[in-house]
Design a protein around this motif. Structure first.
Motif, mmCIF file in Angstrom:
data_model
loop_
_atom_site.group_PDB
_atom_site.id
_atom_site.type_symbol
_atom_site.label_atom_id
_atom_site.label_comp_id
_atom_site.label_asym_id
_atom_site.label_seq_id
_atom_site.Cartn_x
_atom_site.Cartn_y
_atom_site.Cartn_z
ATOM 1 N N ASP A 172 -25.213 46.905 88.419
ATOM 2 C CA ASP A 172 -25.781 47.211 89.745
ATOM 3 C C ASP A 172 -27.093 47.978 89.616
ATOM 4 O O ASP A 172 -28.049 47.730 90.344
ATOM 5 C CB ASP A 172 -24.799 48.042 90.580
ATOM 6 C CG ASP A 172 -23.749 47.174 91.232
ATOM 7 O OD1 ASP A 172 -24.072 46.040 91.630
ATOM 8 O OD2 ASP A 172 -22.597 47.623 91.338
ATOM 9 N N LEU A 173 -27.117 48.907 88.698
ATOM 10 C CA LEU A 173 -28.331 49.691 88.501
ATOM 11 C C LEU A 173 -29.466 48.798 87.989
ATOM 12 O O LEU A 173 -30.612 48.905 88.433
ATOM 13 C CB LEU A 173 -28.058 50.832 87.509
ATOM 14 C CG LEU A 173 -28.570 52.181 87.979
ATOM 15 C CD1 LEU A 173 -27.818 52.646 89.195
ATOM 16 C CD2 LEU A 173 -28.473 53.210 86.870
ATOM 17 N N ASN A 227 -21.067 48.764 86.697
ATOM 18 C CA ASN A 227 -21.934 49.704 87.409
ATOM 19 C C ASN A 227 -23.350 49.690 86.867
ATOM 20 O O ASN A 227 -24.317 49.769 87.626
ATOM 21 C CB ASN A 227 -21.340 51.105 87.332
ATOM 22 C CG ASN A 227 -20.177 51.262 88.289
ATOM 23 O OD1 ASN A 227 -20.390 51.496 89.462
ATOM 24 N ND2 ASN A 227 -18.972 51.062 87.805
ATOM 25 N N SER A 258 -24.914 54.191 92.700
ATOM 26 C CA SER A 258 -24.027 53.068 92.981
ATOM 27 C C SER A 258 -22.618 53.380 92.479
ATOM 28 O O SER A 258 -22.458 54.080 91.471
ATOM 29 C CB SER A 258 -24.589 51.841 92.270
ATOM 30 O OG SER A 258 -23.640 50.833 92.226
ATOM 31 N N ARG A 282 -35.293 45.240 95.540
ATOM 32 C CA ARG A 282 -34.475 45.197 96.751
ATOM 33 C C ARG A 282 -34.094 43.773 97.134
ATOM 34 O O ARG A 282 -34.728 42.824 96.727
ATOM 35 C CB ARG A 282 -35.249 45.863 97.892
ATOM 36 C CG ARG A 282 -35.538 47.328 97.625
ATOM 37 C CD ARG A 282 -36.496 47.857 98.647
ATOM 38 N NE ARG A 282 -36.022 47.605 100.002
ATOM 39 C CZ ARG A 282 -36.067 48.510 100.986
ATOM 40 N NH1 ARG A 282 -36.555 49.709 100.751
ATOM 41 N NH2 ARG A 282 -35.633 48.205 102.183
ATOM 42 N N ASP A 334 -18.520 51.651 91.851
ATOM 43 C CA ASP A 334 -17.637 50.485 91.839
ATOM 44 C C ASP A 334 -16.256 50.929 91.388
ATOM 45 O O ASP A 334 -16.131 51.774 90.511
ATOM 46 C CB ASP A 334 -18.154 49.432 90.864
ATOM 47 C CG ASP A 334 -18.817 48.266 91.590
ATOM 48 O OD1 ASP A 334 -18.287 47.862 92.636
ATOM 49 O OD2 ASP A 334 -19.844 47.784 91.102
ATOM 50 N N GLN A 342 -19.258 56.042 89.122
ATOM 51 C CA GLN A 342 -20.490 56.159 89.906
ATOM 52 C C GLN A 342 -21.661 56.347 88.940
ATOM 53 O O GLN A 342 -21.629 57.211 88.073
ATOM 54 C CB GLN A 342 -20.410 57.343 90.852
ATOM 55 C CG GLN A 342 -21.634 57.420 91.765
ATOM 56 C CD GLN A 342 -21.470 58.462 92.848
ATOM 57 O OE1 GLN A 342 -21.009 59.565 92.590
ATOM 58 N NE2 GLN A 342 -21.849 58.115 94.064
ATOM 59 N N MET A 368 -31.187 46.839 90.551
ATOM 60 C CA MET A 368 -32.108 47.610 91.389
ATOM 61 C C MET A 368 -33.374 47.939 90.596
ATOM 62 O O MET A 368 -34.304 48.544 91.125
ATOM 63 C CB MET A 368 -31.400 48.911 91.823
ATOM 64 C CG MET A 368 -31.862 49.442 93.142
ATOM 65 S SD MET A 368 -31.493 48.268 94.445
ATOM 66 C CE MET A 368 -32.432 48.990 95.768
ATOM 67 N N HIS A 398 -25.835 56.845 88.238
ATOM 68 C CA HIS A 398 -27.067 57.397 88.792
ATOM 69 C C HIS A 398 -28.204 57.010 87.862
ATOM 70 O O HIS A 398 -28.065 57.110 86.641
ATOM 71 C CB HIS A 398 -27.006 58.922 88.841
ATOM 72 C CG HIS A 398 -25.798 59.446 89.553
ATOM 73 N ND1 HIS A 398 -24.540 59.421 88.997
ATOM 74 C CD2 HIS A 398 -25.657 60.007 90.767
ATOM 75 C CE1 HIS A 398 -23.678 59.934 89.852
ATOM 76 N NE2 HIS A 398 -24.328 60.305 90.926
ATOM 77 N N ALA A 433 -31.367 56.347 92.185
ATOM 78 C CA ALA A 433 -30.594 55.162 92.572
ATOM 79 C C ALA A 433 -29.126 55.451 92.263
ATOM 80 O O ALA A 433 -28.806 55.867 91.148
ATOM 81 C CB ALA A 433 -31.066 53.949 91.783
#
Ligand code: ADP
Ligand code: MG
Length: 323
Positions: free
Chosen positions: A75-76, A72, A45, A145, A47, A133, A79, A135, A43
């Motif tokens: 965001d992870l 960030n 993302s 989702r 920002d 970023q 998900m 991961h 995954a």
């Protein structure tokens, strides 16, 4: 005083955060070499935070380091992914070591706490801007989702809403929260990404989004992607004491419903998993509140105590909206 970009990188960025076995090659080469665990999906993302747009000029560097990673990680979390690696593109107007050191302290504190390693980046000169970023790993069938919400699903949020929005209003001179200003400022400057909550609810929740632009806007994204609507009970929206006081004084529900920057999670859960979910919620150190449900149709209805719809401007922040 570092005399070159390379010394700067070596001094501050070559060993930052956790040391992970899945980093085969970290900072220092043309690329990092990273090993994704077998059976997991990656995954990713990114920002960007720009001075004057996302934060006030002169903001505390340690808080900025924390926040640039926190948004960030949020965001992870949204998900349902487990964080692992981060890259950092930093544009600095000048080499100010006191500033860089404080920034790295804020960044590293959170990175170490979540076992994240800084594996690469870019350092350039220019107006202050920070791109991070993230991961992480997610099980193929467990990603949270935005496009899986169904009519009848329940809508939950973590924490309390509107604190960061009220902090911003306060900073702009639009409100005086009295002795609550430290709490509010902390909520704006040092958001806590809800990584643990998301990990605990993976497999129960089917969808999630982090509330960066305001509840109505962000839940609206889930509704749009899933082609459904939602109905919310205004009285069920979780509020801190200062936001409760603010509402009592002003009646302005746009702060908890439409202001951004809280970085709480909005989660979608099938109704038949409610008991299971609430049992898990008992074990978490962040409150989880049931605020409404997904329904057929489109758009979000928000109802007051008497069941009457309330009108609130729902627009979240949009960088490119025409005035
Ligand atoms: P290149 O010219 O090949 O892009 P750079 O000089 O930009 O290489 O970077 C050298 C090494 O330092 C690379 O491994 C890069 O990932 C790393 N790096 C540069 N800036 C940062 C930073 N701010 N944070 C982490 N790693 C960085
Ligand atoms: Mg480079």
């Amino acid at each position: 005083m570092p005399t070159s970009e390379f010394q700067l990188i070596d001094l501050y960025f070559s060993r930052l955060g956790a040391v992970r076995a899945d980093v085969l090659l970290g900072v220092g080469d043309d690329c990092a070499l990273l090993q994704v665990p077998v059976g997991k999906q990656l995954a990713v993302s990114i920002d960007t935070l720009v001075e004057g747009t996302h934060f006030f000029p002169g903001v505390d560097a340690e808080s900025l380091g924390h926040k640039s990673l926190a948004v960030n990680l949020s965001d992870l979390a949204a998900m349902g992914a487990e964080p692992a690696w981060v890259t950092l593109a930093l544009t600095l107007p000048r080499v100010d070591e006191v500033w860089i050191e404080a920034f790295c302290r804020g960044f590293a504190g959170l990175a170490t706490r979540y076992q994240i390693q800084l594996v690469g980046g870019d350092t350039t000169r220019g107006p202050l801007s920070i791109s991070v970023q993230m991961h992480g790993f997610v099980d193929p069938d467990k990603a949270l989702r935005r496009d899986r919400a169904k009519a009848g699903d329940l809508v939950y949020v973590t924490g309390t809403l509107g604190d960061a929005g009220l902090a911003l209003l306060t900073a702009q001179g639009g409100y005086n929260p009295g002795n609550q200003s430290v709490f509010l400022q902390q909520r704006l400057d040092r958001p806590e990404p809800r990584v643990a909550v998301a990990q605990a609810l993976c497999g129960l929740a089917t969808g999630a989004i982090d509330i960066s632009d305001g509840l109505l806007s962000d839940l609206g994204h889930i509704c749009d992607k899933s082609r459904v609507g939602a109905v919310l009970q205004q009285a069920a929206i979780p509020l801190s004491d200062p936001v409760t006081d603010y509402l009592r004084a002003t009646g302005d529900w746009s702060i908890p419903l439409a202001a951004g920057d809280d970085y709480e999670l909005c989660l979608i859960v099938p109704a038949d998993r409610r008991q299971q979910l609430e049992a898990v919620a008992q074990t978490l150190d962040v409150p989880l509140s049931l605020i409404g449900e997904i329904e057929a149709g489109n758009g979000i209805r928000c109802l007051d105590d008497a069941g009457h719809p309330v009108a609130v401007a729902r627009e979240g922040y949009d960088h490119f909206r025409k005035p």
